[in-house]
Design a protein around this motif. Sequence first.
Motif, PDB file in Angstrom:
ATOM      1  N   CYS A 159      -6.470 -16.635  52.734  1.00  0.00           N
ATOM      2  CA  CYS A 159      -7.189 -17.246  51.621  1.00  0.00           C
ATOM      3  C   CYS A 159      -7.694 -18.610  52.071  1.00  0.00           C
ATOM      4  O   CYS A 159      -7.137 -19.239  52.971  1.00  0.00           O
ATOM      5  N   GLN A 212     -13.768 -13.296  45.294  1.00  0.00           N
ATOM      6  CA  GLN A 212     -13.739 -14.548  44.555  1.00  0.00           C
ATOM      7  C   GLN A 212     -12.875 -14.375  43.310  1.00  0.00           C
ATOM      8  O   GLN A 212     -12.387 -13.280  43.033  1.00  0.00           O
ATOM      9  N   HIS A 213     -12.712 -15.455  42.562  1.00  0.00           N
ATOM     10  CA  HIS A 213     -11.707 -15.456  41.494  1.00  0.00           C
ATOM     11  C   HIS A 213     -12.006 -14.448  40.394  1.00  0.00           C
ATOM     12  O   HIS A 213     -11.105 -14.088  39.633  1.00  0.00           O
ATOM     13  N   GLN A 218      -8.959 -10.017  44.062  1.00  0.00           N
ATOM     14  CA  GLN A 218      -8.565 -11.386  44.400  1.00  0.00           C
ATOM     15  C   GLN A 218      -7.051 -11.541  44.330  1.00  0.00           C
ATOM     16  O   GLN A 218      -6.447 -12.287  45.101  1.00  0.00           O
ATOM     17  N   PRO A 257     -12.270 -21.279  41.158  1.00  0.00           N
ATOM     18  CA  PRO A 257     -13.534 -20.697  41.641  1.00  0.00           C
ATOM     19  C   PRO A 257     -13.854 -21.024  43.089  1.00  0.00           C
ATOM     20  O   PRO A 257     -14.634 -20.314  43.728  1.00  0.00           O
ATOM     21  N   ASP A 258     -13.245 -22.087  43.626  1.00  0.00           N
ATOM     22  CA  ASP A 258     -13.502 -22.449  45.021  1.00  0.00           C
ATOM     23  C   ASP A 258     -12.627 -21.692  46.021  1.00  0.00           C
ATOM     24  O   ASP A 258     -12.793 -21.846  47.229  1.00  0.00           O
ATOM     25  N   THR A 259     -11.690 -20.872  45.525  1.00  0.00           N
ATOM     26  CA  THR A 259     -10.792 -20.134  46.417  1.00  0.00           C
ATOM     27  C   THR A 259     -11.373 -18.775  46.754  1.00  0.00           C
ATOM     28  O   THR A 259     -11.771 -18.017  45.866  1.00  0.00           O
ATOM     29  N   LEU A 260     -11.426 -18.474  48.040  1.00  0.00           N
ATOM     30  CA  LEU A 260     -11.878 -17.166  48.523  1.00  0.00           C
ATOM     31  C   LEU A 260     -10.703 -16.427  49.151  1.00  0.00           C
ATOM     32  O   LEU A 260      -9.809 -17.046  49.728  1.00  0.00           O
TER      33      LEU A 260
END
Length: 277
Positions: A159, A212-213, A218, A257-260
């Motif tokens: 992640c 994405q979230h 996810q 939202p910035d976590t992949l």
Amino acid sequence: MTTSPPTPSPYLLGADDEERRRLLFQAELLREDTHALLDRLPLSGGERVLDVGCGPLGIMDALSARVGEAGQVVGLDAEPRMIEMARRTVAERRLANVSLATADAADTGLPRSSFDLVHTRLVLMNVPHTDEVLDEMVALTTPGGTVAVQDVDWLTRVCEPPHPSWDRLVTAIAELWRRNGMDVTLGRRLPGMLRRRGLVDVRVRASTHVFQHTDPYQTLLIDRARLCRSALVEHGLITDAELDDHVGALSRHLDDPDTLVVHATLFQAWGTRPATT
């Protein structure tokens, strides 16, 4: 002296309706990869093909369309509940050329050299008797036919941004798989495993997915940790309290939202059983 294949471990991810929904979603997620593989295989219609470890769908729908009305698809699974789910799916999708069988993938009882294509996806990593399953798949394939395997390799399971709870759960689950005789880094070795069984013209393809979230996958790692909670705790790999803490922290991180999330790499390998001379 001959030895019997080892008794398969229970499917650690369960076989309830929630798992059916997950596997059907997985089939849709991997549909593009499925067709990319089938485009590379010698299927022109009328073939007899086997999907090993089909679960509620596997790739039986795609195979059904490729072999056509003159062809035959057999879906095989060791878990009776999965076969019941598959019957529902086959009926719902009106897959008239699909039949189902319940048997261990390493000891199917099916006629030798009777399938033009024998395929499995995301099975080998989840069983402790991988070698026996592959031996059986080759034996079921007609001379000149194709064996195709798809499985993941956790080399890309990360992640971004990194998080310690992600690393802790990945490590614990990978160790649980190892203790059950399974391997989360199997994917990269698939081509060599086919060659060692005498297959020729072995090819390989690899791909991965990024989530994405808002994507259901996810939180796949969290879902897997919850499903395996009892086994993880029983093996002393994590405590209940620690698991809850990591799941909570990671859930918040993945909801950003910035976590992949980069999924495990899907390896596809296929080869031809040499024709008899």
